[in-house]
Scaffold this motif. Structure first.
Motif, PDB file in Angstrom:
ATOM      1  N   LYS A 164       0.827  -1.212   0.000  1.00 17.23           N
ATOM      2  CA  LYS A 164       0.000   0.000   0.000  1.00 17.23           C
ATOM      3  C   LYS A 164       0.860   1.261   0.000  1.00 17.23           C
ATOM      4  N   LYS A 165       1.956   1.226   0.726  1.00 12.66           N
ATOM      5  CA  LYS A 165       2.823   2.402   0.808  1.00 12.66           C
ATOM      6  C   LYS A 165       3.371   2.777  -0.567  1.00 12.66           C
ATOM      7  N   SER A 166       3.886   1.824  -1.301  1.00 12.07           N
ATOM      8  CA  SER A 166       4.441   2.146  -2.621  1.00 12.07           C
ATOM      9  C   SER A 166       3.329   2.491  -3.615  1.00 12.07           C
ATOM     10  N   GLU A 167       2.174   1.856  -3.469  1.00 12.87           N
ATOM     11  CA  GLU A 167       1.052   2.175  -4.360  1.00 12.87           C
ATOM     12  C   GLU A 167       0.620   3.631  -4.187  1.00 12.87           C
ATOM     13  N   ILE A 168       0.422   4.032  -2.958  1.00 12.14           N
ATOM     14  CA  ILE A 168      -0.054   5.390  -2.687  1.00 12.14           C
ATOM     15  C   ILE A 168       1.025   6.419  -3.025  1.00 12.14           C
ATOM     16  N   LYS A 169       2.274   6.035  -2.844  1.00 16.68           N
ATOM     17  CA  LYS A 169       3.377   6.942  -3.159  1.00 16.68           C
ATOM     18  C   LYS A 169       3.445   7.211  -4.659  1.00 16.68           C
ATOM     19  N   HIS A 170       3.365   6.169  -5.453  1.00 13.49           N
ATOM     20  CA  HIS A 170       3.535   6.322  -6.898  1.00 13.49           C
ATOM     21  C   HIS A 170       2.280   6.800  -7.622  1.00 13.49           C
ATOM     22  N   PHE A 171       1.120   6.402  -7.142  1.00 19.29           N
ATOM     23  CA  PHE A 171      -0.104   6.715  -7.876  1.00 19.29           C
ATOM     24  C   PHE A 171      -0.896   7.887  -7.307  1.00 19.29           C
ATOM     25  N   VAL A 172      -0.497   8.395  -6.147  1.00 18.63           N
ATOM     26  CA  VAL A 172      -1.179   9.565  -5.584  1.00 18.63           C
ATOM     27  C   VAL A 172      -0.167  10.667  -5.269  1.00 18.63           C
ATOM     28  N   TYR A 173       0.764  10.377  -4.378  1.00 15.54           N
ATOM     29  CA  TYR A 173       1.712  11.379  -3.880  1.00 15.54           C
ATOM     30  C   TYR A 173       2.547  11.984  -5.013  1.00 15.54           C
ATOM     31  N   PHE A 174       3.190  11.135  -5.799  1.00 12.98           N
ATOM     32  CA  PHE A 174       4.014  11.643  -6.899  1.00 12.98           C
ATOM     33  C   PHE A 174       3.170  12.369  -7.940  1.00 12.98           C
ATOM     34  N   VAL A 175       1.976  11.886  -8.195  1.00 14.00           N
ATOM     35  CA  VAL A 175       1.102  12.512  -9.192  1.00 14.00           C
ATOM     36  C   VAL A 175       0.720  13.926  -8.755  1.00 14.00           C
ATOM     37  N   VAL A 176       0.355  14.089  -7.488  1.00 11.07           N
ATOM     38  CA  VAL A 176      -0.016  15.414  -6.976  1.00 11.07           C
ATOM     39  C   VAL A 176       1.172  16.373  -7.075  1.00 11.07           C
ATOM     40  N   LEU A 177       2.324  15.938  -6.591  1.00  8.39           N
ATOM     41  CA  LEU A 177       3.501  16.815  -6.618  1.00  8.39           C
ATOM     42  C   LEU A 177       3.942  17.123  -8.047  1.00  8.39           C
ATOM     43  N   ASP A 178       3.903  16.126  -8.922  1.00 13.66           N
ATOM     44  CA  ASP A 178       4.290  16.360 -10.318  1.00 13.66           C
ATOM     45  C   ASP A 178       3.341  17.341 -11.004  1.00 13.66           C
ATOM     46  N   ASP A 179       2.048  17.211 -10.735  1.00 13.53           N
ATOM     47  CA  ASP A 179       1.082  18.157 -11.312  1.00 13.53           C
ATOM     48  C   ASP A 179       1.341  19.577 -10.828  1.00 13.53           C
ATOM     49  N   LEU A 180       1.615  19.727  -9.548  1.00 17.30           N
ATOM     50  CA  LEU A 180       1.904  21.056  -9.010  1.00 17.30           C
ATOM     51  C   LEU A 180       3.188  21.627  -9.609  1.00 17.30           C
ATOM     52  N   LEU A 181       4.230  20.816  -9.661  1.00 12.40           N
ATOM     53  CA  LEU A 181       5.501  21.283 -10.224  1.00 12.40           C
ATOM     54  C   LEU A 181       5.356  21.638 -11.707  1.00 12.40           C
ATOM     55  N   ASN A 182       4.613  20.833 -12.445  1.00 13.95           N
ATOM     56  CA  ASN A 182       4.397  21.137 -13.863  1.00 13.95           C
ATOM     57  C   ASN A 182       3.583  22.414 -14.039  1.00 13.95           C
ATOM     58  N   GLY A 183       2.595  22.625 -13.183  1.00 12.84           N
ATOM     59  CA  GLY A 183       1.806  23.854 -13.247  1.00 12.84           C
ATOM     60  C   GLY A 183       2.649  25.088 -12.970  1.00 12.84           C
ATOM     61  N   ILE A 184       3.516  24.987 -11.990  1.00  8.45           N
ATOM     62  CA  ILE A 184       4.416  26.110 -11.683  1.00  8.45           C
ATOM     63  C   ILE A 184       5.365  26.342 -12.851  1.00  8.45           C
ATOM     64  N   GLN A 185       5.882  25.259 -13.417  1.00  4.18           N
ATOM     65  CA  GLN A 185       6.810  25.383 -14.543  1.00  4.18           C
ATOM     66  C   GLN A 185       6.133  26.025 -15.756  1.00  4.18           C
ATOM     67  N   GLU A 186       4.868  25.681 -15.996  1.00  2.00           N
ATOM     68  CA  GLU A 186       4.138  26.290 -17.114  1.00  2.00           C
ATOM     69  C   GLU A 186       3.946  27.787 -16.905  1.00  2.00           C
ATOM     70  N   ARG A 187       3.649  28.174 -15.681  1.00  2.00           N
ATOM     71  CA  ARG A 187       3.379  29.584 -15.403  1.00  2.00           C
ATOM     72  C   ARG A 187       4.652  30.403 -15.199  1.00  2.00           C
ATOM     73  N   PHE A 188       5.674  29.762 -14.663  1.00  2.43           N
ATOM     74  CA  PHE A 188       6.918  30.468 -14.340  1.00  2.43           C
ATOM     75  C   PHE A 188       8.102  29.673 -14.879  1.00  2.43           C
ATOM     76  N   SER A 189       8.282  29.683 -16.178  1.00  2.00           N
ATOM     77  CA  SER A 189       9.413  28.959 -16.760  1.00  2.00           C
ATOM     78  C   SER A 189      10.718  29.629 -16.334  1.00  2.00           C
ATOM     79  N   GLN A 190      11.809  28.922 -16.492  1.00  2.00           N
ATOM     80  CA  GLN A 190      13.108  29.484 -16.107  1.00  2.00           C
ATOM     81  C   GLN A 190      13.406  30.739 -16.920  1.00  2.00           C
ATOM     82  N   GLU A 191      13.007  30.732 -18.175  1.00  2.00           N
ATOM     83  CA  GLU A 191      13.219  31.913 -19.022  1.00  2.00           C
ATOM     84  C   GLU A 191      12.448  33.117 -18.472  1.00  2.00           C
ATOM     85  N   THR A 192      11.212  32.882 -18.061  1.00  2.00           N
ATOM     86  CA  THR A 192      10.398  33.959 -17.490  1.00  2.00           C
ATOM     87  C   THR A 192      11.016  34.479 -16.199  1.00  2.00           C
ATOM     88  N   LEU A 193      11.465  33.571 -15.346  1.00  2.00           N
ATOM     89  CA  LEU A 193      12.071  33.988 -14.078  1.00  2.00           C
ATOM     90  C   LEU A 193      13.366  34.758 -14.313  1.00  2.00           C
TER      91      LEU A 193
END
Length: 157
Positions: A100-129
């Motif tokens: 259960k620990k690895s399932e929740i880590k890979h299919f929930v935790y990583f997905v949430v963090l990756d979505d947030l990081l991708n959203g920030i990257q889309e709005r604030f790319s390194q070039e923009t910063l």
């Protein structure tokens, strides 16, 4: 709600939302300068990246979830068994969790963090910063230059 997934979601979202709230409140400040914006955005990206890469942090969150579930007699569902078609994926690139620990880590935790990081990257790319940083330095330079000019005029009068 009394479900493992709900408790897990609340537990992982609290530290994430705290970081986002700090940045959001700071970005809404009327006295904010551009260089601070870059520092805040980079700090948020670093915090989320650290959450994702620190296995000890995830383990502590997961233990906290288990404690809450045990304390409130909330059943922890078993790992979903997935059948992988050999015809579709001969390369064995799919991840199959065994607990259960690895399932929740890979299919929930990583997905949430990756979505947030991708959203920030889309709005604030390194070039923009980088552009914001350059513009912020230019504004600060112009302000300090005009302050020096005004102070010089005052001394001459």
């Amino acid at each position: 709600m009394k479900s493992f997934h709900f408790i897990f979601s609340l537990t992982i979202l609290k530290p994430i939302m705290v970081q986002i709230r700090i940045v959001s409140a700071s970005l809404q400040s009327p006295n904010l300068d551009l260089l601070t914006v870059v520092l805040l955005i980079n700090g948020l990206k670093n915090a989320l990246t650290k959450f994702r890469s620190d296995d000890n942090y995830f383990t502590s969150l997961y233990k906290k979830v288990l404690e809450v579930c045990n304390e409130h007699n909330i059943e922890i569902s078993s790992v979903k068994k997935r059948k992988i078609s050999k015809k579709i994926n001969d390369s064995n690139t799919q991840y199959i969790s065994t607990d259960k620990k690895s399932e929740i880590k890979h299919f929930v935790y990583f997905v949430v963090l990756d979505d947030l990081l991708n959203g920030i990257q889309e709005r604030f790319s390194q070039e923009t910063l980088t552009l914001i940083t350059a513009f912020g330095h230019l504004i600060n330079f112009e302000l300090s230059k005009s302050d020096t000019y005004n102070n010089t005029q005052l001394h001459l009068i």
